[in-house]
Write an enzyme that holds these catalytic residues in place. Structure first.
Site, PDB file in Angstrom:
ATOM      1  N   SER A   1     -10.956  -0.726  -1.609  1.00  0.00           N
ATOM      2  CA  SER A   1      -9.761  -0.759  -0.846  1.00  0.00           C
ATOM      3  C   SER A   1     -10.150  -0.941   0.672  1.00  0.00           C
ATOM      4  O   SER A   1      -9.326  -1.405   1.382  1.00  0.00           O
ATOM      5  CB  SER A   1      -9.313   0.613  -1.112  1.00  0.00           C
TER       6      SER A   1
ATOM      7  N   HIS B   1      -4.043   6.289   2.912  1.00  0.00           N
ATOM      8  CA  HIS B   1      -4.735   4.770   2.695  1.00  0.00           C
ATOM      9  C   HIS B   1      -3.967   3.525   3.392  1.00  0.00           C
ATOM     10  O   HIS B   1      -4.776   2.617   3.872  1.00  0.00           O
ATOM     11  CB  HIS B   1      -4.416   4.954   0.943  1.00  0.00           C
TER      12      HIS B   1
ATOM     13  N   ASP C   1       0.868  -1.254  -0.020  1.00  0.00           N
ATOM     14  CA  ASP C   1       0.041   0.101  -0.117  1.00  0.00           C
ATOM     15  C   ASP C   1       0.950   1.305   0.019  1.00  0.00           C
ATOM     16  O   ASP C   1       2.029   1.142  -0.705  1.00  0.00           O
ATOM     17  CB  ASP C   1      -0.809   0.041   1.285  1.00  0.00           C
TER      18      ASP C   1
END
Length: 771
Positions: A565, A219, A146
């Protein structure tokens, strides 16, 4: 100096001006590869470059990565001619150009909704509870590919955790803002991969991101804490929304961070990021060697890619050799058909759904009507009174064309003279949701209503807006617009938002979640499964605003985010819990257990719907909404091996990296891959497929087949009864489908096959279309 000497000096410079790009070179595996040192492997890779480079000074510097563990090959900067020369060599399997901008990230209550109540103390858990059985995922290592991690987040505390498992071989890679002390018994490893990114874009802008595993996006921290975050009481988003204890699904699992995604130069972080093919392959190579058990990857290509050209699929295939389950997001390009990515059958592909939590912020109109809305903005209107309401298209600057763009509240479009002190209705489309609110605020607007487009329907994604705001469905946006057009004295009031639990119906499928059928192999049904991905609360970075917009200087510890996600790490955590209970199961068995136990009924007892209330289908949710508690005891599993996947690949290309495996002259049908779902695209007459199930339930089990046939299709299962004498026993069966003349050509119809022994229900979706 004569002309000849000058030319000799300039030749290397001239060569560097030739168009180059990054290529990944795959080599055959040789028996002696395993005994070579890393230095010997790298020298071998350099020798290939020496053989094609005209100027040897640049051969070594052109090598970006030498993949040294599970992947035999390298990434290098080459001209098209050099790449062609390499591809002609006998030892070279294939040469693949890196896909510029091809890959990007797919952007609490969810665990309780999934049936795992993390807030219970261990002594309150029953012995049959998955959390008890798995010891909260103790010592399972989940690799997160990620944007890195914010290690200071309380979610990554290692309190109560024992020594790092002896199987772990990874490292804690340091950088300017990341020290070895940032790793602990929870974050047991961290690495970053930048060579491919810098080969394409030049040196990283370190004011935007950190040359280290540190997450300056948010994220990566969000997804990592969703998988394995420790319990953090009194966590909430900006404004106190979704308050409660924030937990990951497997809070005693270990996390290993592989940072592969970076900001796109000259673009804002809210516009996404990029994750390079060659950087991801290097991360796969390390993660496999390091000893991860599960890989959670909320990354995907911008469009479906053929498996032999897809870096994510190729890396995931190598992971299956080491029995690592790779869980990936399916993409956010819905509701259009055939948009699902990460479709390889060795990947568990996850769609996004809602949970039973809403953030209610209604709109009161001057005509007395109250419109349902949702928002997570921390701001409220200064007074409890009605404010003038306008449509964005009415209050734009004179130079803004009176097209649909006028309604979008794009930067610089609104007139302060016309918008000041008013509530502005903006429509979704171009630009970001939060950015539209920032434009209303810039123009002096007092509040903001975000109206969905028809594509978004009734799905409401909440945001931490910079002013009083709420989001409404497309139908309600039309009602508000009709009201605006009906009177000159139009007014409105936006109520402050509040968190509401046990909202119904839930789950429903997110409109943005990418859909099947599988564009690469329609015979493999994708996505596989659905999990919470709408308005999910999880840990956040201290290096970026909750909106990711540069002009937003607010900072939060926890943030609400939506996307497949967010769904992906939910399933990765569930897989970690299963791995803790069943360490001997294959990655395919864990995947099968999750798929065949998924649910298709919502919390009002009806079939799961889409965001607009229409019945959803397996091209939206795969086998259904994940149910971890059921998956721990699935009864039967559909197992598969690395060799099975190589045989499957023979239908796409002869993947020659493994010299011990040779594709047969007649390749078996793709549909006979032992997959826990069934897809029959374009049948003409009848079609038959074979499957094998392994008994992982009790001894002396008898399973009966039950079929809900797709409309217009007859389904026959042979044999219809399976007798098992022992655990581990395998049985074969066949499924034959035949059109009965009532199936519309080219249109898919859906049904279900369920094996039931009175205790277990092993359910698989069936998709059929005819020519």
């Amino acid at each position: 100096m004569n002309t000849y000497s000058l030319l000799l000096l300039l030749l290397p410079l001239l060569a560097s001006c030739v168009d180059t790009k990054v290529y990944i070179v795959y080599l055959r595996h040789n028996d002696d590869d395993g005994i070579k040192t890393f230095e010997e492997i790298e020298e071998n890779h350099v020798s290939y470059l020496f053989s094609v480079k005209k100027f040897q000074e640049g051969a070594r510097s052109s090598l970006l990565y030498s993949y040294k563990h599970s992947i035999n090959g390298f990434a290098a900067v080459l001209t098209a001619e050099e790449a062609s020369q390499l591809s002609d060599m006998e030892e070279v399997v294939m040469v693949i150009p890196s896909h510029e901008r091809e890959y990007s990230l797919h952007t609490t209550r969810s665990w309780e909704f999934a049936g795992l109540d993390e807030e219970l103390k261990p002594n309150q858990l029953g012995r049959e509870d998955l959390l008890f059985k798995s010891q909260y995922g103790k010592d399972v290592i989940v690799g997160m590919m990620d944007s890195g991690v914010w290690p200071e987040s309380e979610s990554f505390s290692d309190r109560g955790m024992g020594p790092i498992p002896v199987s772990w071989k990874g490292i804690c890679q340091t950088g300017p803002s990341f020290k070895s002390a940032h790793c602990n018994r929870k974050l047991i490893g961290a690495r970053y991969y930048l060579k491919g990114y810098e080969a394409l874009y030049g040196p990283l802008n370190t004011t935007n991101d950190s040359r280290s595993p540190r997450d300056m996006d948010g994220h990566g921290t969000h997804t990592a804490s969703t998988v394995g975050g420790q319990g953090v009481p009194n966590a909430s988003s900006l404004g106190g929304f979704s308050g409660g204890t924030a937990f990951g699904g497997a809070p005693m699992a270990r996390l290993a961070i592989y940072k592969v995604c970076w900001p796109i130069p000259s673009k804002g972080k809210e516009d996404g990021n990029t994750c390079l093919f060659e950087d991801m392959l290097a991360a796969f190579d390390d993660a496999i060697h390091d000893g991860v058990n599960i890989l959670s990857i909320s990354i995907g290509s911008s469009r479906p890619l053929n498996y032999t050209q897809d870096g994510l699929a190729l890396g995931a295939l190598q992971a299956t050799i080491n029995n690592i389950l790779v869980v990936c997001s399916g993409g956010n390009e819905g509701p259009a058909q055939s948009t699902v990515v990460n479709t390889a059958p060795w990947i568990l592909t996850v769609a996004a759904s809602s949970i039973d939590r809403a953030f209610v912020a209604p709109v009161q109109l001057g005509n007395g009507h109250k419109i349902k809305g949702q928002s997570a903005t921390p701001y409220k209107l200064p007074k409890r009174k009605m404010y003038q309401l306008v449509y964005a298209g009415e209050v734009v600057n004179e130079d803004v064309p009176k097209t649909y763009i006028a309604s979008q509240c794009l930067p610089g479009s609104l007139s302060p003279q016309k918008a000041k002190g008013k509530i502005v209705l903006c429509l979704r489309g171009n630009g970001t949701r939060v950015g539209k609110g920032m434009e209303v605020k810039r123009a002096g607007g007092i509040g903001y209503i975000l109206g969905n487009s028809p594509a978004n329907g009734a799905e409401l994604t909440v945001d931490a807006h910079v002013l009083p705001a709420t989001a409404v469905t497309s139908d309600d946006a039309i009602k508000i617009l009709k009201y605006i057009n009906s009177t000159k004295t139009r007014t409105a009031y936006i109520y402050p938002g509040k968190t509401v639990l046990q909202a119904k119906p839930a789950p429903s499928m997110a409109a943005f979640s990418s859909r099947g059928p599988n564009a690469i192999s329609p015979e493999i049904l994708k996505p596989d499964i659905a999990a919470p991905g709408l308005n999910i609360l999880a840990a956040w970075t201290g290096g970026n605003a909750p909106t990711k917009i540069a002009g937003d200087h607010r900072r939060v510890k926890y943030n609400l985010l939506s996307g497949t996600s967010m769904a992906c790490p939910h399933v990765a955590a569930a897989a970690a819990l299963l791995k803790a209970v069943h360490p001997d199961w294959s990655s395919a068995a864990i995947k099968s257990a999750l798929i065949t136990t998924a649910g298709i009924v919502n919390n009002v007892g009806k079939r799961i719907t889409d965001a607009s209330g229409n019945q959803a289908d397996p091209f939206q949710f795969g086998s259904g909404h994940f149910r971890p508690e059921k998956a721990v005891d699935p009864g039967l599993v559909y197992d598969a091996s690395y060799a099975d996947y190589l045989l499957f690949l023979c239908n796409h290309a002869d993947f020659k990296s493994n010299p011990t495996f040779i594709c047969p002259k007649t390749t078996p049908s793709i549909q006979n891959l032992n997959y826990p779902s069934f897809s029959f695209p374009n049948i003409n007459g009848k079609a038959t497929v074979r499957r094998t199930v392994t008994n992982v339930g009790g001894k002396g089990s008898v399973y009966f087949a039950r079929v809900e046939p797709p409309l217009g299709i007859t389904v026959k299962v042979s044999p219809p009864v399976l007798h098992f004498n022992r655990v581990g026993e395998k049985k074969n069966f066949e499924v034959t489908v035949e059109g009965n003349g009532r199936l519309e050509k080219g249109v898919y119809s859906f049904g279900w096959l369920t094996w039931n022994d009175g205790i277990h229900s092993v359910r698989s979706p069936i998709a059929v279309s005819s020519v």
